[in-house]
Scaffold this motif. Structure first.
Motif, mmCIF file in Angstrom:
data_model
loop_
_atom_site.group_PDB
_atom_site.id
_atom_site.type_symbol
_atom_site.label_atom_id
_atom_site.label_comp_id
_atom_site.label_asym_id
_atom_site.label_seq_id
_atom_site.Cartn_x
_atom_site.Cartn_y
_atom_site.Cartn_z
ATOM 1 N N GLU A 160 0.854 -1.204 0.000
ATOM 2 C CA GLU A 160 0.000 0.000 0.000
ATOM 3 C C GLU A 160 0.881 1.242 0.000
ATOM 4 O O GLU A 160 0.937 1.994 0.986
ATOM 5 N N PRO A 161 1.602 1.482 -1.094
ATOM 6 C CA PRO A 161 2.556 2.612 -1.098
ATOM 7 C C PRO A 161 1.886 3.965 -0.885
ATOM 8 O O PRO A 161 2.480 4.852 -0.255
ATOM 9 N N GLN A 162 0.663 4.125 -1.402
ATOM 10 C CA GLN A 162 0.005 5.431 -1.237
ATOM 11 C C GLN A 162 -0.290 5.690 0.247
ATOM 12 O O GLN A 162 -0.032 6.775 0.754
ATOM 13 N N SER A 185 1.251 4.318 2.662
ATOM 14 C CA SER A 185 2.551 4.428 3.334
ATOM 15 C C SER A 185 3.104 5.838 3.196
ATOM 16 O O SER A 185 3.638 6.412 4.164
ATOM 17 N N ALA A 186 2.977 6.391 1.995
ATOM 18 C CA ALA A 186 3.498 7.742 1.767
ATOM 19 C C ALA A 186 2.753 8.750 2.649
ATOM 20 O O ALA A 186 3.355 9.649 3.252
ATOM 21 N N ARG A 187 1.448 8.587 2.737
ATOM 22 C CA ARG A 187 0.660 9.492 3.593
ATOM 23 C C ARG A 187 1.076 9.350 5.058
ATOM 24 O O ARG A 187 1.218 10.325 5.781
ATOM 25 N N GLU A 188 1.249 8.105 5.465
ATOM 26 C CA GLU A 188 1.623 7.842 6.861
ATOM 27 C C GLU A 188 2.957 8.512 7.187
ATOM 28 O O GLU A 188 3.118 9.115 8.250
ATOM 29 N N ILE A 189 3.897 8.417 6.246
ATOM 30 C CA ILE A 189 5.219 9.019 6.478
ATOM 31 C C ILE A 189 5.100 10.538 6.576
ATOM 32 O O ILE A 189 5.638 11.170 7.489
ATOM 33 N N ARG A 190 4.365 11.120 5.650
ATOM 34 C CA ARG A 190 4.246 12.596 5.655
ATOM 35 C C ARG A 190 3.488 13.066 6.900
ATOM 36 O O ARG A 190 3.839 14.077 7.507
ATOM 37 N N ASP A 203 9.357 8.885 -2.811
ATOM 38 C CA ASP A 203 9.229 10.354 -2.824
ATOM 39 C C ASP A 203 9.038 10.871 -1.396
ATOM 40 O O ASP A 203 9.643 11.857 -0.970
ATOM 41 N N ALA A 204 8.133 10.209 -0.686
ATOM 42 C CA ALA A 204 7.835 10.658 0.679
ATOM 43 C C ALA A 204 9.062 10.537 1.567
ATOM 44 O O ALA A 204 9.339 11.415 2.404
ATOM 45 N N LEU A 205 9.825 9.466 1.393
ATOM 46 C CA LEU A 205 11.035 9.284 2.204
ATOM 47 C C LEU A 205 12.056 10.380 1.895
ATOM 48 O O LEU A 205 12.638 10.980 2.807
ATOM 49 N N GLU A 206 12.247 10.635 0.620
ATOM 50 C CA GLU A 206 13.243 11.653 0.258
ATOM 51 C C GLU A 206 12.809 13.033 0.746
ATOM 52 O O GLU A 206 13.601 13.812 1.267
ATOM 53 N N GLY A 229 17.630 9.901 -2.783
ATOM 54 C CA GLY A 229 18.755 9.918 -1.839
ATOM 55 C C GLY A 229 18.375 9.449 -0.451
ATOM 56 O O GLY A 229 18.550 10.175 0.524
ATOM 57 N N VAL A 230 17.860 8.272 -0.391
ATOM 58 C CA VAL A 230 17.360 7.749 0.888
ATOM 59 C C VAL A 230 18.402 6.818 1.503
ATOM 60 O O VAL A 230 18.811 5.849 0.859
ATOM 61 N N PRO A 231 18.839 7.066 2.720
ATOM 62 C CA PRO A 231 19.762 6.120 3.360
ATOM 63 C C PRO A 231 19.032 4.863 3.843
ATOM 64 O O PRO A 231 17.869 4.941 4.231
ATOM 65 N N ILE A 232 19.748 3.771 3.792
ATOM 66 C CA ILE A 232 19.136 2.495 4.201
ATOM 67 C C ILE A 232 20.052 1.805 5.208
ATOM 68 O O ILE A 232 21.238 1.589 4.946
ATOM 69 N N ALA A 233 19.481 1.498 6.353
ATOM 70 C CA ALA A 233 20.229 0.774 7.390
ATOM 71 C C ALA A 233 19.665 -0.637 7.495
ATOM 72 O O ALA A 233 18.453 -0.848 7.366
ATOM 73 N N PHE A 234 20.556 -1.585 7.741
ATOM 74 C CA PHE A 234 20.145 -2.982 7.896
ATOM 75 C C PHE A 234 20.375 -3.368 9.356
ATOM 76 O O PHE A 234 21.518 -3.533 9.790
ATOM 77 N N ALA A 235 19.302 -3.483 10.093
ATOM 78 C CA ALA A 235 19.435 -3.699 11.545
ATOM 79 C C ALA A 235 18.755 -4.979 11.967
ATOM 80 O O ALA A 235 17.736 -5.375 11.400
ATOM 81 N N GLY A 236 19.350 -5.614 12.958
ATOM 82 C CA GLY A 236 18.719 -6.790 13.549
ATOM 83 C C GLY A 236 19.015 -8.073 12.811
ATOM 84 O O GLY A 236 18.458 -9.123 13.148
ATOM 85 N N TRP A 237 19.888 -8.031 11.827
ATOM 86 C CA TRP A 237 20.207 -9.249 11.076
ATOM 87 C C TRP A 237 21.301 -10.018 11.790
ATOM 88 O O TRP A 237 22.214 -9.415 12.352
ATOM 89 N N PRO A 238 21.241 -11.309 11.724
ATOM 90 C CA PRO A 238 22.370 -12.085 12.245
ATOM 91 C C PRO A 238 23.636 -11.663 11.501
ATOM 92 O O PRO A 238 23.588 -11.357 10.304
#
Lengths: 409, 368
Positions: free
Chosen positions: B166-168, B170-175, B206-209, B245-254
């Motif tokens: 549900e990207p739409q 999701s985008a609203r939720e982020i904004r 778009d919303a993340l950036e 230009g969105v940074p991505i972190a990978f957390a919680g992985w073995p």
């Protein structure tokens, strides 16, 4: 628990009370008004049923976490639930938001959710979710848990008490081991049959009937009298205490089968019971919880008043766990024998029910008056005195003294 | 440690009971709730990890539900939390659910300034409900975690949970949530059949950036498909990283994935791989790990290849929060520990980086 009402004046007048308080064979019975008046009923509710321990079932009724049963003790709804830790808990069946009844009947839940506005409670009664209350000022969920109700497990029975200050049930009945209740293995037995009756009689008529043997030859001439004739009934007023009574229909041991033989496992510890208590011990814990252990089964009674002249009677039959499991699994022979036991229970229960309703009709007469007790009714006399002492005395603030009474002017 | 050394933990854990998600749910999820209840399990608390002290309900996977029915369990199902061995001895009760003050005290004791909060397996299990109820659960979680962070939004940071299906929304939720100072990152739950470069997905990028929030990708948020190096590689190859230009972190992985990740970055390679290395070197791709041992070969190699690509995530309360040795080394050296604990996280969390050091009680006592 807040009182609904306080008796405005003594329910029983001083003369009637004095007549009741004389030694059993000199005493008069309770006045008939005590069996039909709203005022006597309300006094009993407030001072007995909201203060004393009430049996609401058996532990096996709620085997799994989240299993619950709901009950109504006069006007108070009570939920009994097995929590996540495997313990039984009792809560008032009332949402703390705006008072809606939370559940109806029996079932299994993971949390209690109020059907009105969705407040959610954990099995221990703690408020876990109150939607849209974030903006409500000074609102702390910890202050809105379900009202806890005192609960004790005793020999597999679930006892609840609406009075926070009542003495523990275990202490009240600590002396029952004297006649050997603990030897029958009741705590290991499981309910296989249940009966519920809505009787048009005052609850006291049924209790009196339960603890006196005088009626046996007349009411149970074809059922109990041949097995347990009145002459073999022995009361134990010295053994009894303020909270419970015992009458034993003495014999080597009784069961509910047609031929008198035990068909299911008999607890070996029964051999440790003194002979005078062997047979058919009929035990009544005031106000309304009775247990009748037999060789290979047990009957239990629980009564609640529904009004001055209406009573709910619940009876259960317990069998040893192995037999109960075979019964539940549909084992043909076990079902046949258990059915035979149940039929015999119904045989004498309907006789008791009918005579209590018939007595109530007589008590409605304008000419009905106090009666007398015979030597076989000593425990009924004791019970009536307990009721009068507990429920009918005027309120402590003195409102009642000298203001007259409903009965026995 | 110098006074301006501020430690950030990019992977703290919360696990709100379903009752709390229900409390924060909207009308849509409340309407679904009778159906949702079938997917809940009565759960025993796990001692020592900040759980409640009595049973509660949580979302369970189909497998868990089947197992519980098969076992005809007479006790509630245990929580799917890892053993508490190695965790702090003084984890306060209920901080997984509704005791943010207890968590703040733990951060103080350890000298940690900021912690990002991510949910665990029980929220991920809600994704099996189907898109609409799952969105309702994620929205409820987002409301709950922001409410949790209100205890101190400068230190407790929420990772929003959104749905790739549900990207739409999701985008609203982020904004909508971005204005909340506690919101610091976003986890995108990626269903198996959703590709994050699809046109529908662009609204989410778009919303993340636009908001400057990074993605925090963790196990359970993307079925089995998108392991860290696979997702990074895919996003680089499909141009997503170049376009947004969105940074991505990978957390919680073995930690097992660090070796292939370092291998991938080091390999002499075509342009796409070079770009991947460049993103890592710029701190756009961040490996969040519990271990910070400079003698660890894969970690040292990764740090050497991309010094801005490693950060610390404790897994608290399931992992130890206090890393006395790492903190000491961070204080004394400009090495991996200092970068991972107190430098690289602020590249990922620019909005959370304060102008002045935070005066926690630990800092005031000279522990920082």
């Amino acid at each position: 628990m807040e009182a609904l009402t306080e008796p405005r004046h003594a329910v029983v007048g001083s003369e009637a009370l004095a007549a009741l308080q004389r030694p059993a064979l000199e005493a008069s019975t309770l006045p008939p008004e005590c069996y039909r008046s709203e005022e006597a009923y309300l006094a009993e509710v407030e001072r007995i049923f909201f203060k004393e321990w009430i049996c609401v079932g058996r532990v096996e009724d709620m085997p799994q976490p989240g299993d619950f049963t709901s009950h109504t003790i006069v006007s108070e709804g009570v939920i009994v639930v097995r929590n996540g830790e495997g313990e039984l808990r009792a809560h008032l069946n009332v949402c703390r938001h705006r008072g809606c009844e939370l559940v109806n009947g029996n079932g299994s839940v993971k949390a209690f959710r109020c059907p009105y506005h969705g407040w959610m409670y954990g099995l221990n009664g703690e408020l876990r979710g109150a939607p849209d209350f974030k903006e409500t000022l000074h609102f702390d969920k910890a202050e809105y848990s379900l009202h806890p109700i005192r609960l004790e497990e005793w020999n597999g029975f679930v006892m609840v008490n609406l009075d926070d200050d009542a003495a523990p049930f275990h202490e009240r009945v600590s002396h029952v081991t004297r006649w050997g209740l603990d030897k029958y293995g009741v705590d290991e037995q499981v309910t296989t049959h249940r009966w519920t009756y809505d009787l048009e009689c005052n609850w006291k008529t049924y209790i009196e009937n339960y603890i006196e043997e005088y009626h046996v030859p007349w009411v149970h001439s074809d059922t109990l009298q041949p097995l347990t004739p009145m002459k073999r009934h022995v009361e134990f007023p010295d053994l009894s205490d303020q909270q419970w009574d015992l009458v034993v229909a003495q014999s080597p041991g009784l069961t509910l089968s047609d031929d008198g033989d035990a068909n299911f496992a008999v607890s070996e510890r029964i051999q440790e019971i003194s002979p005078e208590y062997l047979g058919l011990p009929i035990w009544m814990c005031y106000p309304s919880f009775g247990v009748i252990p037999m060789l290979d089964c047990t009957l239990y009674y629980s009564l609640l008043p529904l009004g001055p002249e209406r009573t709910e009677l619940k009876i259960g039959m317990l069998l040893p766990r192995d037999a109960a499991e075979a019964f539940a699994a549909g084992d043909e022979e076990t079902c046949r024998i258990a059915g035979e036991y149940a039929r015999n229970v119904e045989g004498f229960v309907v006789e008791d029910n009918a005579i209590c309703v018939q007595q109530q009709r007589g008590l409605r007469s304008r000419k009905a008056d106090t009666g007398r007790f015979c030597k076989h009714e000593g425990l009924a006399w004791k019970f009536d005195n307990w009721v009068a002492r507990t429920a009918y005395a005027p309120a402590a603030n003195g409102n009642g003294a000298g203001n007259g009474s409903v009965a026995g002017h | 440690m110098s006074d301006d050394l501020r430690v950030a933990d990019l992977h703290g854990c919360v696990a709100p009971a379903a009752e709390l998600l229900y409390e924060h749910s909207g009308p849509q999820l409340r309407g679904y709730w009778p159906h949702v209840e079938e997917r809940l399990l009565l759960t025993s608390p796990t001692p020592g990890v900040g759980d409640w002290d009595s049973s509660y309900v949580r979302f369970a996977t189909r497998r868990e539900l089947e197992r519980s029915r098969r076992d005809d369990a007479r006790t509630p199902t245990p929580a799917p939390f890892p053993p508490a061995s190695g965790a702090d001895a003084d984890v306060e009760p209920a901080l997984l659910h509704d005791n943010p003050a207890g968590r703040l005290r733990a951060l103080d004791r350890a000298g940690v300034a900021v912690q990002l909060l991510s949910p665990g397996a029980s929220l991920d299990a809600a994704l099996e409900l189907g898109v609409n109820p799952a969105v309702g659960v994620l929205a409820a979680y987002n409301r709950w975690v922001r409410s949790y962070c209100e205890a101190d939004p400068q230190r407790l940071k929420a990772v929003l949970q959104v749905h790739g299906g549900e990207p739409q929304w999701s985008a609203r939720e982020i904004r909508d949530a971005f204005a909340d100072p506690a919101v610091a990152a976003v986890t995108i739950h990626l269903p198996v059949k959703v590709a994050p470069d699809e046109r529908n997905f662009w609204a989410l990028w778009d919303a993340l950036e636009e908001t400057g929030l990074g993605v925090l990708h963790r196990p359970g948020a993307s079925a089995r498909v998108w392991r860290p190096h696979q997702l990074a590689s895919y996003l680089a190859r499909t141009g997503v990283l170049a376009r947004w230009g969105v940074p991505i972190a990978f957390a919680g992985w073995p930690d097992g994935w660090l070796e292939p990740w370092a291998e991938q970055l080091a390999a002499p390679a075509p342009a796409a791989r070079e770009a991947l290395a460049a993103y890592a070197q710029a701190g756009r791709l961040l490996a969040v790990t519990e271990r910070l041992d400079e003698r660890d070969e894969a970690l040292a190699r990764l740090d050497a290849l991309a010094p801005r690509a490693v950060a610390w995530g404790s897994g608290f309360p399931f992992g130890p929060l206090a890393r006395a040795d790492a903190l000491r080394r961070a204080r004394e050296h400009d090495g991996l520990q200092r970068r991972a604990l107190a430098e690289n996280p602020w590249t990922y969390l620019p909005a959370a980086a304060p102008a002045a050091p935070l005066k926690t009680p630990a800092a005031a006592a000279g522990l920082q």
